[in-house]
Design an enzyme around this catalytic site. Structure first.
Site, mmCIF file in Angstrom:
data_model
loop_
_atom_site.group_PDB
_atom_site.id
_atom_site.type_symbol
_atom_site.label_atom_id
_atom_site.label_comp_id
_atom_site.label_asym_id
_atom_site.label_seq_id
_atom_site.Cartn_x
_atom_site.Cartn_y
_atom_site.Cartn_z
ATOM 1 N N GLU A 1 33.642 46.551 -35.541
ATOM 2 C CA GLU A 1 32.496 45.713 -35.193
ATOM 3 C C GLU A 1 32.919 44.707 -34.115
ATOM 4 O O GLU A 1 34.010 44.772 -33.568
ATOM 5 C CB GLU A 1 32.003 44.957 -36.439
ATOM 6 C CG GLU A 1 33.068 44.054 -37.052
ATOM 7 C CD GLU A 1 32.699 43.537 -38.417
ATOM 8 O OE1 GLU A 1 31.740 44.059 -39.025
ATOM 9 O OE2 GLU A 1 33.378 42.610 -38.899
ATOM 10 N N ASP B 1 32.360 34.133 -36.055
ATOM 11 C CA ASP B 1 31.753 34.953 -34.991
ATOM 12 C C ASP B 1 31.399 34.139 -33.748
ATOM 13 O O ASP B 1 30.288 34.265 -33.209
ATOM 14 C CB ASP B 1 30.483 35.651 -35.500
ATOM 15 C CG ASP B 1 30.646 36.292 -36.863
ATOM 16 O OD1 ASP B 1 31.750 36.779 -37.147
ATOM 17 O OD2 ASP B 1 29.669 36.304 -37.641
#
Length: 332
Positions: free
Chosen positions: A213, A44
């Protein structure tokens, strides 16, 4: 001190100096970043440019309850990276009892803001999107609110995976959401509270087709490039897709995928960010992927590759590489 001891100690000092010199020389000669860009399991990645240097703030990729801190990495050239350990730790955020992950960072008000996901957020639980503040990029960051900025589940969006975007008019927006739903909110100038939109609504759903997401917003040539991750984060089909709009509010009509697995390189490529180099149209995508030899969902590495636009303004599919990118000059 005997002569033997003296010469022994002198030999050690010379050996250490030679090793340091050799290491320095290797760093100077290194011309490509390689992928991953730094060792360890990290996911991420939020990439940003601070004071002319390139920074990456990733998730420490481990079993959920072991993700209790966030490291950062900085580089003058995208090739040589310095680790800044534990810029934020959950021991400094009283409401976080479990994991912290997916940081989003921005410089504003002469401070450095780090937004993060905390705890495993479900209805009725304390957790969600928090914000910490520091005077330097490397921290230490301190919890700014003592509670989540966003705790509630609105429009079906789990409050995670936030990205803060500053538009050309100076307004800050946040895009966020898991569970297949994406909301956007308007941030107050201090970035510590939400401000309703002119129509009185605080949360606007902007979910594009196939969204899962990891939202990201990029503005280029007057167009808004909204990007996100699709597929399951532990699976090989994790990927990045995008849409283009004339407004930060959308609508975001899905154009297609730009980053996905390559059976010769890696799988599970996704949850990215984008940074600009010194060139007029020089762009880099920073993302995580899973090595072909790894099956554990947490075994993810942070990588970087070039990202190109075609003559019509569409993003070309990204080619994942082992070599990474060339050394660049410090940002002006």
């Amino acid at each position: 001190m005997t002569s033997k001891v003296f010469f022994f100690k002198k030999s050690i000092v010379l050996a250490v100096a030679a090793l340091a010199l050799a290491t320095s020389g290797m760093a100077q000669k290194k011309k490509m970043s390689g992928n991953p860009i730094f060792p360890g399991w990290y996911a991420d990645p939020e990439a940003v440019v601070y004071n002319g240097e390139y920074w990456v703030f990733p998730t420490y990729s481990a079993p959920f309850d072991e993700q209790t801190f966030l490291d950062a990495f900085s580089s003058p050239d995208l090739v040589n990276w310095t680790k800044h350990p534990r810029v934020l730790d959950n021991s400094n955020v009283k409401w976080v009892r479990r994991a912290m992950w997916a940081p989003a960072v921005i410089h504003a008000n002469n401070k450095y803001y780090l937004f993060f996901g905390g705890n495993d957020v479900h209805q009725g639980e304390v957790g969600g999107i928090g914000v910490a503040v520091a005077d330097r990029p490397e921290g230490p960051y301190k919890d700014a609110l003592g509670k989540p900025l966003i705790n509630e589940i609105v429009n079906g969006a789990q409050p995670i995976d936030q990205f803060v975007f500053k538009d050309d008019d100076g307004q800050y927006y946040m895009y966020y959401g898991g569970w297949g739903h994406c909301n956007m909110v308007k941030l107050a100038p201090d970035l510590l509270s939400l401000v309703p939109f002119p129509d009185g609504v605080t949360f606007k759903e902007v979910t594009p087709k196939n969204y899962v997401e990891g939202p990201f917003m990029l503005k280029k040539d007057g167009k808004y490039y909204f990007m996100w991750s699709e597929g399951g984060w532990t699976g090989p089909d994790y990927c990045v897709a995008y849409a283009i709009s004339d407004s930060p509010f959308g609508p975001f009509e899905r154009v297609g995928k730009i980053l996905e697995q390559d059976d010769k390189i890696a799988r599970g490529a996704g949850h990215h960010s984008v940074i600009k180099g010194n060139g007029k149209d020089e762009w880099y995508i920073v993302y995580h992927r899973r090595p072909l030899t790894e099956t554990d969902g947490n075994h993810r590495e942070t990588c970087i590759d070039r990202m190109y636009f075609d003559k019509n303004g569409f993003i070309k599919p990204v080619k994942m590489t082992v070599e990474g990118v060339k050394k660049v000059k410090k940002r002006k």
